[in-house]
Design an enzyme around this catalytic site. Structure first.
Site, PDB file in Angstrom:
ATOM      1  N   SER A 189       0.839  -1.193   0.000  1.00 25.72           N
ATOM      2  CA  SER A 189       0.000   0.000   0.000  1.00 25.72           C
ATOM      3  C   SER A 189       0.883   1.256   0.000  1.00 25.72           C
ATOM      4  CB  SER A 189      -0.906  -0.070   1.227  1.00 25.72           C
ATOM      5  OG  SER A 189      -2.060   0.664   1.043  1.00 25.72           O
ATOM      6  N   ASP A 443      -8.518  -5.499  -6.029  1.00 27.17           N
ATOM      7  CA  ASP A 443      -8.196  -4.391  -5.134  1.00 27.17           C
ATOM      8  C   ASP A 443      -8.462  -3.064  -5.835  1.00 27.17           C
ATOM      9  OD1 ASP A 443      -7.058  -2.578  -3.380  1.00 27.17           O
ATOM     10  OD2 ASP A 443      -4.987  -3.247  -3.740  1.00 27.17           O
ATOM     11  N   HIS A 468      -5.754  -6.545  -1.895  1.00 26.17           N
ATOM     12  CA  HIS A 468      -4.738  -5.616  -1.403  1.00 26.17           C
ATOM     13  C   HIS A 468      -3.553  -6.338  -0.741  1.00 26.17           C
ATOM     14  CE1 HIS A 468      -3.816  -1.438  -0.925  1.00 26.17           C
ATOM     15  NE2 HIS A 468      -3.834  -1.424   0.389  1.00 26.17           N
TER      16      HIS A 468
END
Ligand SMILES: *[C@@H]1O[C@H](CO)[C@@H](O)[C@H](O)[C@H]1NC(C)=O
Ligand SMILES: *[C@@H]1O[C@H](CO)[C@@H](O)[C@H](O)[C@H]1NC(C)=O
Ligand SMILES: *[C@@H]1O[C@H](CO)[C@@H](O)[C@H](O)[C@H]1NC(C)=O
Ligand SMILES: *[C@@H]1O[C@H](CO)[C@@H](O)[C@H](O)[C@H]1NC(C)=O
Ligand SMILES: *[C@@H]1O[C@H](CO)[C@@H](O)[C@H](O)[C@H]1NC(C)=O
Length: 509
Positions: A189, A443, A468
């Site tokens: 991320s 995602d 993710h």
């Protein structure tokens, strides 16, 4: 943002509450911690046996200014595990996690990949906490002062964070007499964005980066602001057309119900919302939206507990609830309640849902400042195919929220000025190497990811069924083949960087 959505990366959507119902945001919504279950909050407060030792490093507050004041320092936390390290003598590698917007301990729980592969690589593991998060708070560790206003928050930026990582790694290697040990950086991320940028900016400190679900292209003029919600919509639609339609129709249903006499009471009762003074259609919608967004992000193939405990393939399960296949539910509100309960009450321990709860168990709150300064990531626009109401993302809305809230004006083009992003294929091909970009197409953040191979050594691994940073998670017996294959490929690539490095080291000596 009332109108505006700030997404924290891992958490990206933390600021979803009440997004589209009010014309102007009074203040930026806070982290809707009702997204996080009670158990999780407890867990993050207790200190179980952790697989690392905790250390602190005296870090420079301002790496880019030599005025005497900027020499202020703060204590930066890092976690270290040397159980598997092959040692300095063997120039054994160092795996560093470039911490994102939250408590670093929490990220270790979701980065089993590093722990599981340390033995075969004989790697030292280091997890560095991002400044202003967790226990790495400048201004004497005084959170109140650090977060007081733009004067103190001004030191919270990605460039400062990257400089922290470089400074700490170099010092740590010196202390361990391990100057020649190769460093590989990892991140998921926002942490993945930092890992990729770290490799680009500090190639002399890290030999390569695994950047998982790193939306380095989710910036102004690079991707459509609708893409995030389009992917979420597609996730639900691919389960069933009816599921998509029910979600799409839910906002109107809620508004209509809310406008009827006793309608709010009915909604509150239908969704088992705890007593609340502020309850309204807007807070309910924000709460539902948060559940759909996070479930799409964490649509993992095995049971998980990243934000909340969830079963394997939670989107499928939600759509099953909506289809009424579970418990023979027919009423539309009941179906929505069943679906949203999957996210907020999978363990069955919630007595009622507290929409007012604004606690922040993973300490993600600082993202709001980042989203008001450099992280202008257009997310939250919705076109007519979206499960969310149509909404045009606007930079001006963000700017006015940020001026109101922090008295700060964002610099929407700073990130692409500092790290690039335009024509990334050609630029990175000639300027960088040794980066793996993993993205799972379920995602919503994959819309801003690098999805094409750039060169022999800048590789995009793209999985249709992935969510993710699923690759970084602890492995399980139930992992599907594609996931095992991704990890194998990542390991093989990282091993090739290290072996190339050792070869070069020998031939240069
Ligand atoms: C390092 O991690 C391994 C695997 O999780 C664990 O067994 C070990 O106790 C850890 N070492 C330290 C020093 O915490
Ligand atoms: C910002 O906060 C700090 C710490 O509380 C304080 O000393 C300073 O006066 C504040 N500055 C402004 C412009 O409000
Ligand atoms: C390296 O050692 C010095 C002296 O003991 C210490 O102050 C510093 O924090 C150490 N660096 C790191 C990264 O731990
Ligand atoms: C949570 O789930 C349990 C078990 O299914 C149920 O008894 C309880 O009412 C649910 N809580 C809420 C708030 O819906
Ligand atoms: C990139 O190249 C690797 C082989 O190095 C391949 O496995 C992968 O599928 C390619 N990625 C894309 C998006 O084509």
């Amino acid at each position: 943002m009332a109108i505006e959505l700030h997404f924290t990366l891992i958490l990206f959507s933390l600021f979803l509450v009440s997004s589209f119902t009010f014309p102007l945001p009074p203040i930026l919504p806070r982290f809707p911690s009702s997204a996080v279950s009670a158990e999780l909050k407890q867990r993050s407060h207790s200190a179980p046996n952790t697989p690392y030792r905790t250390k602190f490093f005296t870090q420079i507050l301002d790496h880019f200014n030599f005025n005497p004041q900027s020499n202020h320092v703060f204590q930066q936390r890092y976690l270290i595990n040397d159980t598997f390290w092959g040692g300095a003598k063997n120039n054994a590698p160092i795996f560093v996690y470039t911490g994102n917007e939250g408590n670093i301990e929490w990220f270790t729980e979701n980065t089993g990949f590093m722990f599981e592969n340390a033995p075969s690589f004989h790697a030292l593991l280091v997890f560095i906490e991002h400044r202003f998060y967790g226990k790495s708070i400048p201004f004497g560790g005084n959170r109140k002062v650090a977060y007081a206003n733009a004067t103190t928050l001004g030191y919270l930026s990605s460039t400062q964070a990257l400089a922290d990582y470089a400074t700490l790694i170099i010092d740590l290697k010196k202390n361990l007499s391990a100057t020649d040990s190769p460093v590989v950086v990892f991140g998921g991320s926002y942490g993945g964005m930092l890992a990729a940028w770290f490799r680009m900016k500090y190639p002399h400190v890290a030999i390569g980066a695994l950047a998982s679900s790193a939306p380095i292209l989710q910036f102004m003029d690079l991707v459509s602001p609708d893409i995030f919600n389009s992917i979420i919509s597609q996730d639900f639609r691919s389960e069933s057309e009816n599921c998509y339609k029910v979600l799409k129709g839910s906002w109107k249903l809620i508004e209509q119900t809310a406008n009827k006499p006793e309608g709010l009471e009915l909604l509150q009762k239908s969704f088992r919302i705890c007593k609340s003074n502020d309850f309204g259609a807007g807070s309910l919608e924000g709460w539902l939206r948060t559940a759909w967004v996070y479930t799409a992000m964490t649509d993992y193939p095995t049971p998980s507990n990243f934000l909340n405990p969830l079963p394997a393939y939670p989107i499928k399960k939600m759509c099953e609830a909506i289809e009424g296949t579970e418990k023979g539910k027919n009423d539309e509100l009941e179906k929505l309640y069943a679906a949203v309960s999957l996210f907020y009450n999978y363990t069955g321990t919630a007595t009622c849902f507290d929409l007012d709860d604004d606690s922040d168990p993973h300490d993600l709150g600082g993202w709001q400042w980042q989203a008001c300064t450099e992280m202008i990531m257009p997310v939250g626009g919705s076109n007519k195919h979206s499960i969310f109401p149509e909404y045009k993302w606007s930079y001006e809305d963000r700017e006015s929220s940020c001026q109101f809230f922090y008295n700060v004006t964002p610099r929407p083009h700073w990130i692409t000025t500092e790290f690039g992003g335009h024509a990334i294929q050609t630029v990175l091909k000639s300027s960088a190497s040794n980066i793996i970009f993993f993205n799972g197409l379920r995602d919503p953040w994959s819309g801003g990811g690098v999805l094409k191979n750039i060169s022999k050594t800048i590789v995009a691994l793209v999985e249709k069924s992935g969510a993710h940073h699923v690759d970084l998670r602890y492995s399980t017996k139930e992992d599907p083949k594609w996931l095992k294959d991704v990890r194998k490929q990542e390991i093989k690539i990282i091993a090739s960087w290290i072996s190339q490095y050792h070869q070069d080291l020998h031939s240069n000596n």
